[in-house]
Scaffold this active site. Structure first.
Site, PDB file in Angstrom:
ATOM      1  N   HIS A   1       5.019  -6.639  -7.825  1.00  0.00           N
ATOM      2  CA  HIS A   1       4.796  -5.317  -8.434  1.00  0.00           C
ATOM      3  C   HIS A   1       5.010  -5.386  -9.951  1.00  0.00           C
ATOM      4  O   HIS A   1       4.225  -4.846 -10.726  1.00  0.00           O
ATOM      5  CB  HIS A   1       5.788  -4.286  -7.868  1.00  0.00           C
ATOM      6  CG  HIS A   1       5.611  -3.939  -6.418  1.00  0.00           C
ATOM      7  ND1 HIS A   1       6.642  -4.024  -5.509  1.00  0.00           N
ATOM      8  CD2 HIS A   1       4.544  -3.478  -5.727  1.00  0.00           C
ATOM      9  CE1 HIS A   1       6.214  -3.629  -4.320  1.00  0.00           C
ATOM     10  NE2 HIS A   1       4.949  -3.293  -4.425  1.00  0.00           N
TER      11      HIS A   1
ATOM     12  N   LYS B   1       7.353   7.633   6.941  1.00  0.00           N
ATOM     13  CA  LYS B   1       7.573   6.179   6.862  1.00  0.00           C
ATOM     14  C   LYS B   1       9.058   5.907   6.636  1.00  0.00           C
ATOM     15  O   LYS B   1       9.631   6.403   5.662  1.00  0.00           O
ATOM     16  CB  LYS B   1       6.752   5.616   5.695  1.00  0.00           C
ATOM     17  CG  LYS B   1       6.189   4.225   5.936  1.00  0.00           C
ATOM     18  CD  LYS B   1       5.149   3.926   4.862  1.00  0.00           C
ATOM     19  CE  LYS B   1       4.903   2.453   4.675  1.00  0.00           C
ATOM     20  NZ  LYS B   1       3.935   2.181   3.609  1.00  0.00           N
TER      21      LYS B   1
ATOM     22  N   ARG C   1      -3.771  -8.725  -3.414  1.00  0.00           N
ATOM     23  CA  ARG C   1      -3.290 -10.076  -3.139  1.00  0.00           C
ATOM     24  C   ARG C   1      -4.323 -10.891  -2.385  1.00  0.00           C
ATOM     25  O   ARG C   1      -4.422 -12.092  -2.555  1.00  0.00           O
ATOM     26  CB  ARG C   1      -2.014 -10.019  -2.285  1.00  0.00           C
ATOM     27  CG  ARG C   1      -0.800  -9.595  -3.038  1.00  0.00           C
ATOM     28  CD  ARG C   1       0.294  -9.157  -2.117  1.00  0.00           C
ATOM     29  NE  ARG C   1      -0.053  -7.895  -1.475  1.00  0.00           N
ATOM     30  CZ  ARG C   1       0.783  -7.148  -0.784  1.00  0.00           C
ATOM     31  NH1 ARG C   1       2.008  -7.560  -0.583  1.00  0.00           N
ATOM     32  NH2 ARG C   1       0.389  -6.008  -0.256  1.00  0.00           N
TER      33      ARG C   1
ATOM     34  N   SER D   1       6.980  -6.375   0.014  1.00  0.00           N
ATOM     35  CA  SER D   1       8.275  -5.721   0.219  1.00  0.00           C
ATOM     36  C   SER D   1       8.776  -6.001   1.640  1.00  0.00           C
ATOM     37  O   SER D   1       9.961  -6.291   1.848  1.00  0.00           O
ATOM     38  CB  SER D   1       8.160  -4.211   0.007  1.00  0.00           C
ATOM     39  OG  SER D   1       7.800  -3.930  -1.321  1.00  0.00           O
TER      40      SER D   1
HETATM   41  P1  ADP Z   1       1.912   0.963  -0.403  1.00  0.00           P
HETATM   42  O1  ADP Z   1       2.729   1.474   0.748  1.00  0.00           O
HETATM   43  O2  ADP Z   1       1.274   2.065  -1.215  1.00  0.00           O
HETATM   44  O3  ADP Z   1       0.954  -0.135  -0.076  1.00  0.00           O
HETATM   45  P2  ADP Z   1       3.487  -1.047  -1.790  1.00  0.00           P
HETATM   46  O4  ADP Z   1       4.747  -0.835  -2.551  1.00  0.00           O
HETATM   47  O5  ADP Z   1       3.533  -1.951  -0.627  1.00  0.00           O
HETATM   48  O6  ADP Z   1       3.013   0.406  -1.418  1.00  0.00           O
HETATM   49  O7  ADP Z   1       2.353  -1.582  -2.766  1.00  0.00           O
HETATM   50  C1  ADP Z   1       1.926  -0.849  -3.897  1.00  0.00           C
HETATM   51  C2  ADP Z   1       0.741  -1.581  -4.531  1.00  0.00           C
HETATM   52  O8  ADP Z   1       1.180  -2.835  -5.054  1.00  0.00           O
HETATM   53  C3  ADP Z   1      -0.410  -1.902  -3.578  1.00  0.00           C
HETATM   54  O9  ADP Z   1      -1.617  -1.790  -4.286  1.00  0.00           O
HETATM   55  C4  ADP Z   1      -0.171  -3.340  -3.195  1.00  0.00           C
HETATM   56  O10 ADP Z   1      -1.357  -3.998  -2.832  1.00  0.00           O
HETATM   57  C5  ADP Z   1       0.387  -3.878  -4.504  1.00  0.00           C
HETATM   58  N1  ADP Z   1       1.227  -5.060  -4.296  1.00  0.00           N
HETATM   59  C6  ADP Z   1       2.275  -5.192  -3.463  1.00  0.00           C
HETATM   60  N2  ADP Z   1       2.816  -6.440  -3.542  1.00  0.00           N
HETATM   61  C7  ADP Z   1       2.078  -7.098  -4.475  1.00  0.00           C
HETATM   62  C8  ADP Z   1       2.084  -8.419  -5.008  1.00  0.00           C
HETATM   63  N3  ADP Z   1       2.952  -9.337  -4.584  1.00  0.00           N
HETATM   64  N4  ADP Z   1       1.187  -8.731  -5.934  1.00  0.00           N
HETATM   65  C9  ADP Z   1       0.279  -7.817  -6.334  1.00  0.00           C
HETATM   66  N5  ADP Z   1       0.174  -6.571  -5.875  1.00  0.00           N
HETATM   67  C10 ADP Z   1       1.063  -6.205  -4.954  1.00  0.00           C
END
Ligand code: ADP
Length: 162
Positions: A17, A41, A90, A128
């Site tokens: 992130h 969630k 990703r 995450s």
């Molecule tokens: P959500 O529940 O909205 O998917 P996340 O916190 O899991 O929330 O992810 C938020 C955004 O960050 C999403 O667009 C996800 O694809 C992106 N994201 C999560 N992990 C990574 C990573 N390691 N590298 C790049 N983008 C990421």
């Protein structure tokens, strides 16, 4: 002024992130990281904890703000006068879901575009949920999360184990 919103669960924020935030902060005048308050969630970290961890991990970026929202993203974007939604990609498996979301948001708020940013290869496997599972089982997540998040995970799991 160009304003972008980066929405997500961030439960917890990872180095993946942060990489996306750093790249976005170079592209826009202001980036608002917006933590989703999703009542359905189950999250490990509370909304306030997630916001605090992101603030501590992005203090080096002057044009980045951290906020939270509930309800429709389109309404939040309108309220913040944002012109773009940032999402990270990703893999191809992220793409299908993200494409649907982008099309839905385009229909709801046509003046806002979704900008996809590709993660650096070292973060492609970082999620995450993966980080939480690894930390719970005693794995070393030092290279995947900011130090404050690592400490937060250790504290949570100590509480859970009792
Ligand atoms: P959500 O529940 O909205 O998917 P996340 O916190 O899991 O929330 O992810 C938020 C955004 O960050 C999403 O667009 C996800 O694809 C992106 N994201 C999560 N992990 C990574 C990573 N390691 N590298 C790049 N983008 C990421």
């Amino acid at each position: 002024m160009s304003i972008a919103v980066y929405p997500g669960s961030f439960d917890p924020v990872t180095n993946g992130h942060i990489d996306i935030v750093e790249k976005s902060s170079r592209l826009f005048d202001k980036v608002i990281i917006a933590v989703v308050h999703n009542v359905t969630k189950k999250a490990l970290f509370t909304l306030d904890e997630r916001v605090a961890l992101i603030k501590e991990s992005t203090g080096h970026l002057d044009n980045v703000e951290v906020d939270c929202f509930s309800g429709l993203l389109a309404n939040y974007l309108y309220e913040k006068n944002a012109g773009a939604i940032i999402r990270g990609l990703r893999s191809i498996s992220d793409f299908e879901y993200e494409m649907h979301m982008a099309m839905m948001n385009k229909r709801l708020i046509p003046e806002v575009d979704t900008i996809f940013i590709i993660a650096d290869t070292e973060y492609v496997f970082v999620s995450s949920s993966g980080v939480k599972e690894a930390a719970l089982l005693g794995g070393d997540v030092t290279s995947m999360v900011p130090p404050q998040v690592k400490a937060g995970l250790e504290q949570k799991y100590r509480q859970i184990r009792g």
